[in-house]
Design a protein around this motif. Structure first.
Motif: not given
Length: 238
Positions: A52-55, A64-69, A111-119, A135-140
């Motif tokens: 998820v990437e947030t600006r 906060n938005e990135t952590d929430k998503k 400001y850009m925040a990004m968090k990636t994960m391996t599933v 996509y509906g829960v915030g991943a982009n």
């Protein structure tokens, strides 16, 4: 006295070197071959790298938005039956972005925040359902998809066994042509190169989700993985 000790030391060194040289020279007749073993298996798991990437205008808002998503994504995956052990945060970044323009500008445009994960998805038939719902829960973003098998060590051992058998067959074939026989193993070296085709792609998750809705069948084909083992073996010729 010192001279005597020096002579004795030189004699010992020369003696050791002579013994080593003799040992190196006296080698049995050998046949050296490389054996290759290959096992083809159907993948049982799919590994997805997503994020998820947030600006936002402020650093705190972006974080906060990135952590929430990200939390929503993890919660969604768990509800889809993905075990918590198969969800791992792999990359986190938070930084200001300057688009240029005014010289010496000190305030960022955003400001850009990004968090990636391996599933790891262990039910391949649920891949489309899980991905389309992300996509509906915030991943982009989806950065990569690869396939693997759960019991890799089992297939590595099988490939290694085939490699050893292949090496013995090669050595036997070579020596029999010369009227000799293969004896005991003199030396062996084992190596295990990477295991096979892993389809990778990168696309916008929104486009991927729309594509899944339009298609009537599965969107991925796992194919098969090729697990290879290579062994270098030297046999004594009898």
């Amino acid at each position: 006295m010192k001279k005597t000790r020096l002579i004795l030391l030189l004699v010992l060194v020369l003696g050791a070197l002579q013994v080593q040289a003799q040992q190196q020279q006296v080698l049995p007749p050998l046949v050296s071959v490389t054996g290759v073993g290959e096992v083809r298996v159907q993948p049982t798991e799919v590994v997805v790298n997503l994020g998820v990437e947030t600006r936002e205008k402020t650093l705190e808002a972006a974080r906060n938005e990135t952590d929430k998503k990200a939390a929503a994504i993890i919660n969604y995956l768990k509800k889809q039956g993905v075990d918590a052990r198969d969800i791992q945060t792999s990359y986190v970044t938070l930084h200001p972005v300057y688009n240029g323009g005014e010289y010496g500008k000190t305030s960022p445009d955003f400001y850009m925040a990004m968090k990636t994960m391996t599933v790891v998805i262990k039910k391949l038939n649920k891949y489309d359902e899980i991905i389309s719902g992300l996509y509906g829960v915030g991943a982009n973003r989806i950065d990569g998809v690869s396939f693997q098998v759960g019991d890799m060590e089992k297939y590595k051992a099988e490939a290694r066994k085939k490699a050893v058998s292949n090496a013995k067959q090669k050595a036997t074939s070579l020596t029999s042509e010369l009227g000799a026989k293969v004896g005991r193993v003199y030396a062996i070296n084992d190596s295990m190169p990477g295991g096979g085709p892993r389809p990778m792609y990168k696309m916008a998750l929104q486009e991927a989700s729309a594509g899944y809705a339009d298609q009537g069948g599965p969107s991925i084909s796992a194919g098969e993985l090729v697990i290879t083992s290579t062994v270098d073996v030297s046999f004594i010729i009898e």
